[in-house]
Design an enzyme around this catalytic site. Sequence first.
Site, PDB file in Angstrom:
ATOM      1  CE1 TYR A   1       0.250   2.270   3.813  1.00 28.29           C
ATOM      2  CE2 TYR A   1      -0.065   2.921   5.977  1.00 28.29           C
ATOM      3  CZ  TYR A   1      -0.408   3.078   5.130  1.00 28.29           C
ATOM      4  OH  TYR A   1      -1.399   4.016   4.525  1.00 28.29           O
TER       5      TYR A   1
ATOM      6  CE1 TYR B   1       0.721   0.102  10.035  1.00 25.13           C
ATOM      7  CE2 TYR B   1       2.678   1.230   9.369  1.00 25.13           C
ATOM      8  CZ  TYR B   1       2.012  -0.098   9.386  1.00 25.13           C
ATOM      9  OH  TYR B   1       2.425  -1.230   8.926  1.00 25.13           O
TER      10      TYR B   1
ATOM     11  CE  LYS C   1       5.236  -3.411   8.628  1.00 29.59           C
ATOM     12  NZ  LYS C   1       5.040  -4.769   8.218  1.00 29.59           N
TER      13      LYS C   1
ATOM     14  CB  VAL D   1      -4.874  -3.440   0.548  1.00 28.93           C
ATOM     15  CG1 VAL D   1      -4.273  -2.967  -0.768  1.00 28.93           C
ATOM     16  CG2 VAL D   1      -3.672  -4.354   1.137  1.00 28.93           C
TER      17      VAL D   1
ATOM     18  CB  THR E   1      -5.261  -7.566   4.888  1.00 30.67           C
ATOM     19  OG1 THR E   1      -4.250  -6.883   5.674  1.00 30.67           O
ATOM     20  CG2 THR E   1      -4.411  -7.154   3.402  1.00 30.67           C
TER      21      THR E   1
HETATM   22  P1  NAD Z   1      -2.508 -11.044   6.367  1.00 30.10           P
HETATM   23  O1  NAD Z   1      -3.322 -10.778   7.620  1.00 30.10           O
HETATM   24  O2  NAD Z   1      -3.404 -10.859   5.123  1.00 30.10           O
HETATM   25  O3  NAD Z   1      -1.703 -12.064   6.210  1.00 30.10           O
HETATM   26  C1  NAD Z   1      -0.512 -12.388   7.083  1.00 30.10           C
HETATM   27  C2  NAD Z   1       0.236 -13.964   6.967  1.00 30.10           C
HETATM   28  O4  NAD Z   1       0.773 -14.213   7.842  1.00 30.10           O
HETATM   29  C3  NAD Z   1      -0.975 -14.832   6.929  1.00 30.10           C
HETATM   30  O5  NAD Z   1      -0.692 -15.621   5.785  1.00 30.10           O
HETATM   31  C4  NAD Z   1      -0.789 -15.662   8.096  1.00 30.10           C
HETATM   32  O6  NAD Z   1      -0.958 -16.978   8.163  1.00 30.10           O
HETATM   33  C5  NAD Z   1       0.472 -15.391   8.276  1.00 30.10           C
HETATM   34  N1  NAD Z   1       1.044 -15.750   9.644  1.00 30.10           N
HETATM   35  C6  NAD Z   1       0.787 -14.939  10.883  1.00 30.10           C
HETATM   36  N2  NAD Z   1       1.442 -15.648  11.902  1.00 30.10           N
HETATM   37  C7  NAD Z   1       2.333 -16.477  11.593  1.00 30.10           C
HETATM   38  C8  NAD Z   1       3.013 -17.577  12.026  1.00 30.10           C
HETATM   39  N3  NAD Z   1       3.049 -17.752  13.261  1.00 30.10           N
HETATM   40  N4  NAD Z   1       3.662 -18.538  11.315  1.00 30.10           N
HETATM   41  C9  NAD Z   1       3.441 -18.563   9.726  1.00 30.10           C
HETATM   42  N5  NAD Z   1       2.590 -17.662   9.185  1.00 30.10           N
HETATM   43  C10 NAD Z   1       1.870 -16.828  10.060  1.00 30.10           C
HETATM   44  O7  NAD Z   1      -1.628  -9.623   6.362  1.00 30.10           O
HETATM   45  P2  NAD Z   1      -1.095  -8.723   5.265  1.00 30.10           P
HETATM   46  O8  NAD Z   1      -2.021  -7.422   5.507  1.00 30.10           O
HETATM   47  O9  NAD Z   1      -0.893  -9.426   3.810  1.00 30.10           O
HETATM   48  O10 NAD Z   1       0.587  -8.135   5.725  1.00 30.10           O
HETATM   49  C11 NAD Z   1       1.587  -8.820   5.255  1.00 30.10           C
HETATM   50  C12 NAD Z   1       2.552  -7.775   5.357  1.00 30.10           C
HETATM   51  O11 NAD Z   1       2.114  -6.671   4.459  1.00 30.10           O
HETATM   52  C13 NAD Z   1       2.950  -7.229   6.778  1.00 30.10           C
HETATM   53  O12 NAD Z   1       4.090  -7.134   6.973  1.00 30.10           O
HETATM   54  C14 NAD Z   1       1.974  -5.963   6.706  1.00 30.10           C
HETATM   55  O13 NAD Z   1       2.571  -5.119   7.598  1.00 30.10           O
HETATM   56  C15 NAD Z   1       2.452  -5.386   5.360  1.00 30.10           C
HETATM   57  N6  NAD Z   1       1.718  -4.449   4.618  1.00 30.10           N
HETATM   58  C16 NAD Z   1       0.371  -4.692   4.758  1.00 30.10           C
HETATM   59  C17 NAD Z   1      -0.442  -3.525   4.219  1.00 30.10           C
HETATM   60  C18 NAD Z   1      -2.145  -3.280   4.488  1.00 30.10           C
HETATM   61  O14 NAD Z   1      -2.549  -2.411   4.194  1.00 30.10           O
HETATM   62  N7  NAD Z   1      -2.616  -4.769   4.760  1.00 30.10           N
HETATM   63  C19 NAD Z   1       0.261  -2.305   3.506  1.00 30.10           C
HETATM   64  C20 NAD Z   1       1.624  -1.992   3.529  1.00 30.10           C
HETATM   65  C21 NAD Z   1       2.149  -3.547   4.321  1.00 30.10           C
END
Ligand code: NAD
Length: 392
Positions: free
Chosen positions: A225, A235, A244, A273, A275
């Site tokens: 991000y 961030y 990141k 988004v 989450t």
């Molecule tokens: P989320 O919290 O919805 O999902 C995280 C996932 O990681 C879950 O499936 C969880 O079970 C898994 N997880 C955590 N610890 C774990 C472990 N030790 N072993 C196995 N699985 C594990 O998060 P998200 O927002 O979908 O984030 C996913 C990626 O997307 C991240 O890198 C985040 O930085 C990136 N991202 C998120 C956004 C946003 O706005 N949410 C924006 C851009 C990028």
Amino acid sequence: MKIEPKIVGNVCLTAHPAGAAAEVKKQIKYVQSKGALQGPKNVLVLGCSGGYGLATRIVCAYACNSTTLGASFEREPAANKTASVGWYNNAAFSKFAAQDGKKEATLNIDAFSEAGKTAVVAAAKKLFGDEKIDFVVYSLASPMRAAPDGQVYKSVLKPIGKAYKGKTVDIFTGSIKEVEVEPANDEEIKATVKVMGGEDWVLWIDALLKANLLAKHAVTVAYSYIGPELTYAIYREGTIGRAKDHLEKSAAQIMESLSELEGGAYVSVNKAVVTRASSVIPVVPLYISLLFKIMKENGKHEGCIEQEYRMMQRMYNEGQPVKTDSQRRIRLDDWEMEEAVQARIKKIWADINEENLKTLGDLESVRKEFMNLHGFEVEGINYDEDIDPQKV
Ligand code: NAD
């Protein structure tokens, strides 16, 4: 038992199994309505149980007809305690996949651990048989990591260099507060990079290569991000941003490891988004509520599933090279970062208060999405019903 939301801070401690299943179904239906896509045959999704990982898995299974192996780390249910929502999401995905003839397997493991990697390798051999993995999705978001060096690292969401002062909103009451976050020390910066940087992604690809599980032209993606300047201090230029940066650099290292297979490693910069992970970042929910309002007005509002459908279109575009920015990143945040969108947010930001947020922002959508994310306030679900949290 009757399952109700139990929210502390911006974290929901309970989850509703039927509501979670309905939300998974909604994502499947979206993908079915959009139609088939070219894509990988065999996919491994690390972090498959929610947010971007779950959405990617659903697009792979339902648009590309991929066989998917998913791994995540979720709390199991007990007799009088609900599971974490990701556990119910996985159960729902497996149920729908079985009904729809989609091949899959799902593991509940600590992906950072050696044992987790060994379990996934064994499950991959079983699920994919003589075939290999074409696509590895790395979508972990975690507050801590027990690393191979034996240490447990905890990530922090802090600025670097100087304290950060800014506005943040309580999603549920709409109250806006000034927050002051002290800068991270060197240990905290290092620990955040250990948890959310690319070290573990590299270890995963090495483990899969060692097990001879990656196909010729295998591709891997991890998510990042950037966001607007107004969140930089907390961030992109804060501890998470350092992680990141490390993740993005790790793509180049993985490219080299995959060179013999003529494979590819990408970072996709996704949009903000709602989450579980993003809800706990200071400032971000307030920014998202302004963003949602504008993107809904201009017809470009997206959640994880819409983003991931677009990503797969870009990644598997009839053999065309993947379109990236100058730093080889896929930019799914293109609509979020449009000049007109950001100019409007910048203009509003300085004067935003509890009163005008009601018209200038869309906090209600953020709140509702957060509830839906945990299976609550989902249409068609009877929340008065007694439910066994262990039965899905
Ligand atoms: P989320 O919290 O919805 O999902 C995280 C996932 O990681 C879950 O499936 C969880 O079970 C898994 N997880 C955590 N610890 C774990 C472990 N030790 N072993 C196995 N699985 C594990 O998060 P998200 O927002 O979908 O984030 C996913 C990626 O997307 C991240 O890198 C985040 O930085 C990136 N991202 C998120 C956004 C946003 O706005 N949410 C924006 C851009 C990028």
